[in-house]
Design a protein around this motif. Structure first.
Motif, mmCIF file in Angstrom:
data_model
loop_
_atom_site.group_PDB
_atom_site.id
_atom_site.type_symbol
_atom_site.label_atom_id
_atom_site.label_comp_id
_atom_site.label_asym_id
_atom_site.label_seq_id
_atom_site.Cartn_x
_atom_site.Cartn_y
_atom_site.Cartn_z
ATOM 1 N N LEU A 51 -30.025 -44.074 -10.927
ATOM 2 C CA LEU A 51 -30.162 -45.282 -11.752
ATOM 3 C C LEU A 51 -30.047 -44.953 -13.233
ATOM 4 N N ILE A 52 -30.667 -43.874 -13.647
ATOM 5 C CA ILE A 52 -30.588 -43.485 -15.059
ATOM 6 C C ILE A 52 -29.163 -43.058 -15.402
ATOM 7 N N LEU A 53 -28.566 -42.228 -14.557
ATOM 8 C CA LEU A 53 -27.239 -41.705 -14.836
ATOM 9 C C LEU A 53 -26.191 -42.813 -14.921
ATOM 10 N N LEU B 180 -37.458 -44.902 -16.238
ATOM 11 C CA LEU B 180 -38.328 -44.325 -15.210
ATOM 12 C C LEU B 180 -39.481 -45.256 -14.883
ATOM 13 N N LEU B 181 -40.118 -45.786 -15.906
ATOM 14 C CA LEU B 181 -41.270 -46.654 -15.661
ATOM 15 C C LEU B 181 -40.890 -47.965 -15.001
ATOM 16 N N THR B 182 -39.844 -48.590 -15.502
ATOM 17 C CA THR B 182 -39.502 -49.898 -14.940
ATOM 18 C C THR B 182 -38.747 -49.802 -13.628
ATOM 19 N N ASN C 16 -31.482 -40.881 -24.926
ATOM 20 C CA ASN C 16 -32.688 -40.683 -25.733
ATOM 21 C C ASN C 16 -33.897 -40.748 -24.822
ATOM 22 N N SER C 17 -34.930 -40.042 -25.205
ATOM 23 C CA SER C 17 -36.104 -39.911 -24.332
ATOM 24 C C SER C 17 -36.804 -41.242 -24.100
#
Length: 188
Positions: free
Chosen positions: A140-142, A59-61, A51-52
């Motif tokens: 990191l997101i993946l 991304l921010l943290t 989810n966005s």
């Protein structure tokens, strides 16, 4: 008239270039093979919905606070200090990352150090610092939010040893194959 590029920190071998940055962007996802291969071996890869809000929060943290700081302090500062002498660059950078991530536990710190070694390699082969940071953030997101290996508490130690060893071996292979030689950097 031909203008030579300024070398990174006065070391001509550490130039970055757009062609080398494209190469680094293409090589970056090779690190993803390491956890995916482990997950396939255990037959336990889970895919979580994206989810966005989660992507933006990560991304921010993570990217703005952690990835950029790691890139600047644990890669760039070490490169600046040791330049061409790559063994101390790798050792100091990996130890700094390991110590920085120790509050999360030694297995997690080993995973962070292993990935840091690979991102350092991308930087040393001439990839732009911002492209390395973007690759680190996507990873990191993946693997932090989208793909899960579903590791139990007892599986973290073997996985961390595997990850650190495999990423170091992959880093060595990428460096040996793609690091610019002194002559190439001087006359490119």
């Amino acid at each position: 008239m031909h203008y030579s590029k300024d070398p990174l920190y006065g070391r001509e071998r550490l130039n970055w270039s757009w062609p080398r940055s494209v190469l680094g962007a293409c090589l970056g996802p090779l690190l993803w093979i390491v956890p995916v291969a482990y997950g396939f071996a255990l037959v336990q890869i889970d895919i979580n919905p994206i989810n966005s809000q989660m992507v933006m929060q990560t991304l921010l943290t993570q990217v703005l606070l952690v990835v950029i700081a790691e890139g600047l302090f644990f890669r760039e500062a070490v490169i600046r200090a040791f330049g061409r002498d790559t063994l101390p660059v790798y050792v100091i950078s990996a130890l700094a990352l390991l110590i920085f991530h120790l509050p999360a536990g030694l297995p997690m710190a080993m995973i962070a150090a292993g990935s840091g070694i690979y991102y350092l390699t991308l930087r040393l082969i001439g990839t732009n610092i911002w492209i390395v940071a973007a690759l680190h953030g996507v990873t990191l997101i993946l693997f932090g939010k989208v793909l899960s290996l579903g590791l139990s508490q007892g599986q973290f130690w073997p996985y961390s040893i595997y990850f650190m060893t495999a990423s170091a071996a992959l880093s060595m292979l990428v460096f040996m194959l793609f690091a610019p030689s002194s002559r190439e950097a001087r006359y490119a």
